[in-house]
Motif scaffolding. Sequence first.
Motif, PDB file in Angstrom:
ATOM      1  N   ILE A  15     -84.951  35.992 -35.196  1.00 25.75           N
ATOM      2  CA  ILE A  15     -84.406  36.882 -36.024  1.00 25.75           C
ATOM      3  C   ILE A  15     -84.394  36.545 -37.585  1.00 25.75           C
ATOM      4  O   ILE A  15     -84.695  37.309 -38.473  1.00 25.75           O
ATOM      5  N   THR A  46     -87.650  37.179 -39.273  1.00 18.91           N
ATOM      6  CA  THR A  46     -88.155  38.767 -38.829  1.00 18.91           C
ATOM      7  C   THR A  46     -88.024  39.461 -40.061  1.00 18.91           C
ATOM      8  O   THR A  46     -86.857  39.519 -40.747  1.00 18.91           O
ATOM      9  N   TRP A  98     -88.833  44.896 -38.686  1.00 16.68           N
ATOM     10  CA  TRP A  98     -87.776  45.710 -37.981  1.00 16.68           C
ATOM     11  C   TRP A  98     -87.844  47.267 -38.140  1.00 16.68           C
ATOM     12  O   TRP A  98     -87.894  47.902 -36.899  1.00 16.68           O
ATOM     13  N   GLY A 134     -81.574  40.132 -22.986  1.00 19.12           N
ATOM     14  CA  GLY A 134     -82.167  39.618 -24.327  1.00 19.12           C
ATOM     15  C   GLY A 134     -83.373  38.902 -24.189  1.00 19.12           C
ATOM     16  O   GLY A 134     -83.753  38.431 -23.298  1.00 19.12           O
ATOM     17  N   ALA A 157     -85.709  36.462 -26.426  1.00 15.89           N
ATOM     18  CA  ALA A 157     -85.868  35.670 -27.599  1.00 15.89           C
ATOM     19  C   ALA A 157     -87.334  35.926 -28.491  1.00 15.89           C
ATOM     20  O   ALA A 157     -88.274  36.117 -27.743  1.00 15.89           O
ATOM     21  N   HIS A 158     -87.010  36.006 -29.901  1.00 16.31           N
ATOM     22  CA  HIS A 158     -88.283  36.030 -30.705  1.00 16.31           C
ATOM     23  C   HIS A 158     -88.636  37.774 -30.640  1.00 16.31           C
ATOM     24  O   HIS A 158     -89.916  38.183 -31.323  1.00 16.31           O
ATOM     25  N   TYR A 159     -88.083  38.732 -30.023  1.00 13.67           N
ATOM     26  CA  TYR A 159     -88.631  40.117 -29.951  1.00 13.67           C
ATOM     27  C   TYR A 159     -87.068  41.042 -30.155  1.00 13.67           C
ATOM     28  O   TYR A 159     -87.231  42.331 -29.646  1.00 13.67           O
ATOM     29  N   ALA A 160     -86.644  40.400 -31.260  1.00 13.49           N
ATOM     30  CA  ALA A 160     -85.185  41.578 -31.397  1.00 13.49           C
ATOM     31  C   ALA A 160     -85.551  42.794 -31.764  1.00 13.49           C
ATOM     32  O   ALA A 160     -84.701  43.727 -31.259  1.00 13.49           O
ATOM     33  N   VAL A 204     -86.559  44.689 -28.623  1.00 12.89           N
ATOM     34  CA  VAL A 204     -85.360  44.686 -27.536  1.00 12.89           C
ATOM     35  C   VAL A 204     -84.279  45.692 -28.200  1.00 12.89           C
ATOM     36  O   VAL A 204     -83.840  46.352 -27.384  1.00 12.89           O
ATOM     37  N   ALA A 205     -83.875  45.662 -29.304  1.00  7.63           N
ATOM     38  CA  ALA A 205     -83.094  46.518 -29.994  1.00  7.63           C
ATOM     39  C   ALA A 205     -83.629  48.052 -29.618  1.00  7.63           C
ATOM     40  O   ALA A 205     -82.633  48.578 -29.397  1.00  7.63           O
TER      41      ALA A 205
END
Length: 263
Positions: A97, A100, A105, A150, A152-155, A158-159
């Motif tokens: 995050i 990023t 985003w 969740g 990791a590294h794909y916020a 995922v969101a």
Amino acid sequence: MPRFDNQTVLVTGGTGGQGASHVRALHAEGANVVIGDIDAERGAALADELGPRARFTHLDVTDEGSWAGAVLAAQNAFGALDVLVNNAGVQNPPAPIEHTDHATWSRILDVNLTGTFLGIKTAAPALRRTAGRANGGAIVNIASTMGLGGTAHYAPYVASKWAVRGLTRTAALELGRDRIRVNTIHPGVIATPFIHEPAAGATAAIADFYSPEPFAIPRLGEPTDVTRLLLFLASSEASFITGSEYVIDGGLLLGPALQAESA
């Protein structure tokens, strides 16, 4: 009788690995298919392959005007719109995050979340006009198992997929009395270029991080695995199902399937 005889279905991201599978199967089940995508060459080729019950329309899912044009194209070509499949999606290059950037985003949420929102918003009036038919109307949103936990590294990704879940449930409540059903499919690791090729700006593909060996069903999914579920949810066979979520992941979310030692 084919399940989608005399119905018109708009599929976004219709030239991709899953999208093209959905388009071909819906067409084989009698649907008029409208292939929405930004890839005009592949979209036109797929429409030509399928023949007169298929049309390609250029669709940038982040643009409300482009959505209006796609819905109008469906109505002009086939007289109505009965089903929307919000399949278009993009993946972010993996990064924590704190590394990023804001542009990444925004881009991922614009396509995956805002694109789905605009699709529901723009298609709802057209679906409402045809929902009086025996089958009613249907919207199927393609999310991801990453929208159930969740990663990791794909916020951004995922969101976006978590948010699609809430959007789906809200749309189901708002449109149910209009006989429009709204459901979500959460695919796991499906063998498509989306999985096997690195996202823009990335050096590794998602498949590099996943081995199917621990899955209860130890293989990657195929696009047709998702398509078969989609055909059910979009059809009258699912006429009493709305606001629901369906996971198709070979047991990925169950945890590792440990093998007992042989005696």
